[in-house]
Motif scaffolding. Structure first.
Motif, PDB file in Angstrom:
ATOM      1  N   ASN A   1      72.119   4.725 -12.799  1.00 28.74           N
ATOM      2  CA  ASN A   1      73.091   5.658 -12.242  1.00 28.74           C
ATOM      3  C   ASN A   1      74.043   6.199 -13.317  1.00 28.74           C
ATOM      4  O   ASN A   1      73.861   5.916 -14.510  1.00 28.74           O
ATOM      5  CB  ASN A   1      73.848   5.022 -11.067  1.00 28.74           C
ATOM      6  CG  ASN A   1      74.788   3.894 -11.487  1.00 28.74           C
ATOM      7  OD1 ASN A   1      75.168   3.747 -12.655  1.00 28.74           O
ATOM      8  ND2 ASN A   1      75.171   3.081 -10.527  1.00 28.74           N
ATOM      9  N   GLU A   2      75.060   6.939 -12.890  1.00 26.67           N
ATOM     10  CA  GLU A   2      75.990   7.569 -13.839  1.00 26.67           C
ATOM     11  C   GLU A   2      76.803   6.556 -14.639  1.00 26.67           C
ATOM     12  O   GLU A   2      77.428   6.902 -15.643  1.00 26.67           O
ATOM     13  CB  GLU A   2      76.920   8.558 -13.123  1.00 26.67           C
ATOM     14  CG  GLU A   2      77.879   7.927 -12.134  1.00 26.67           C
ATOM     15  CD  GLU A   2      77.326   7.790 -10.716  1.00 26.67           C
ATOM     16  OE1 GLU A   2      78.128   7.595  -9.793  1.00 26.67           O
ATOM     17  OE2 GLU A   2      76.088   7.849 -10.523  1.00 26.67           O
TER      18      GLU A   2
ATOM     19  N   THR B   1      72.329   6.676 -18.448  1.00 26.24           N
ATOM     20  CA  THR B   1      72.232   7.445 -17.212  1.00 26.24           C
ATOM     21  C   THR B   1      70.878   8.144 -17.143  1.00 26.24           C
ATOM     22  O   THR B   1      70.468   8.811 -18.089  1.00 26.24           O
ATOM     23  CB  THR B   1      73.362   8.495 -17.143  1.00 26.24           C
ATOM     24  OG1 THR B   1      74.617   7.818 -17.174  1.00 26.24           O
ATOM     25  CG2 THR B   1      73.260   9.339 -15.883  1.00 26.24           C
TER      26      THR B   1
END
Length: 100
Positions: free
Chosen positions: A65-66, A46
Motif C-alpha cells: 500500500n501507500e 508502494t
C-alpha cells in the motif's frame, strides 16, 4: 585506456544507485500479519508485488500500500511471505521466522 576508465566510472556510478529489497513481518497477535517493505536506499515499496504461498500455492496476492505495508489474515500452518520487486529484488520470509 580511455575505454577502461569509462567502464570503471560506469560501474562505480551504477553501484552507487544500486539498492537491495528489504522486508520485515510481524504477528499482530490478532490473527493478522503485517509486512513492511522497502529498499536499502530508502525508496518506497508502494505498489510492489506481494504474495503469500502455502504448500506451493498462492493463498494471498496483492501489492504494497501507500505506506509500503501489507496486512493479511494469518494462514494456518507453514507459509512464506514474498516481497517481489523484480529479478534480484525478492525477499522471502518463512512463517516460522515471524514473531509477535
Amino acid at each position: 585506456m580511455m575505454k577502461k576508465i569509462v567502464l570503471a566510472l560506469s560501474f562505480m556510478i551504477s553501484s552507487m544507485f544500486a539498492h537491495s529489497a528489504i522486508m520485515s513481518c510481524f504477528d499482530n497477535a490478532d490473527g493478522t500479519i503485517t509486512c513492511e517493505g522497502g529498499f536499502s536506499d530508502g525508496s518506497s515499496a508502494t505498489g510492489v508485488k506481494f504474495k503469500v504461498e502455502k504448500d506451493g500455492e498462492i493463498v494471498f496476492n496483492t501489492k504494497m500500500n501507500e505506506y509500503s505495508e501489507v496486512n493479511f489474515k494469518k494462514p494456518s500452518g507453514n507459509y512464506t511471505a514474498i516481497f517481489d520487486a523484480g529479478e534480484g529484488h525478492q525477499v522471502k520470509i518463512k512463517s516460522s521466522d515471524i514473531t509477535e
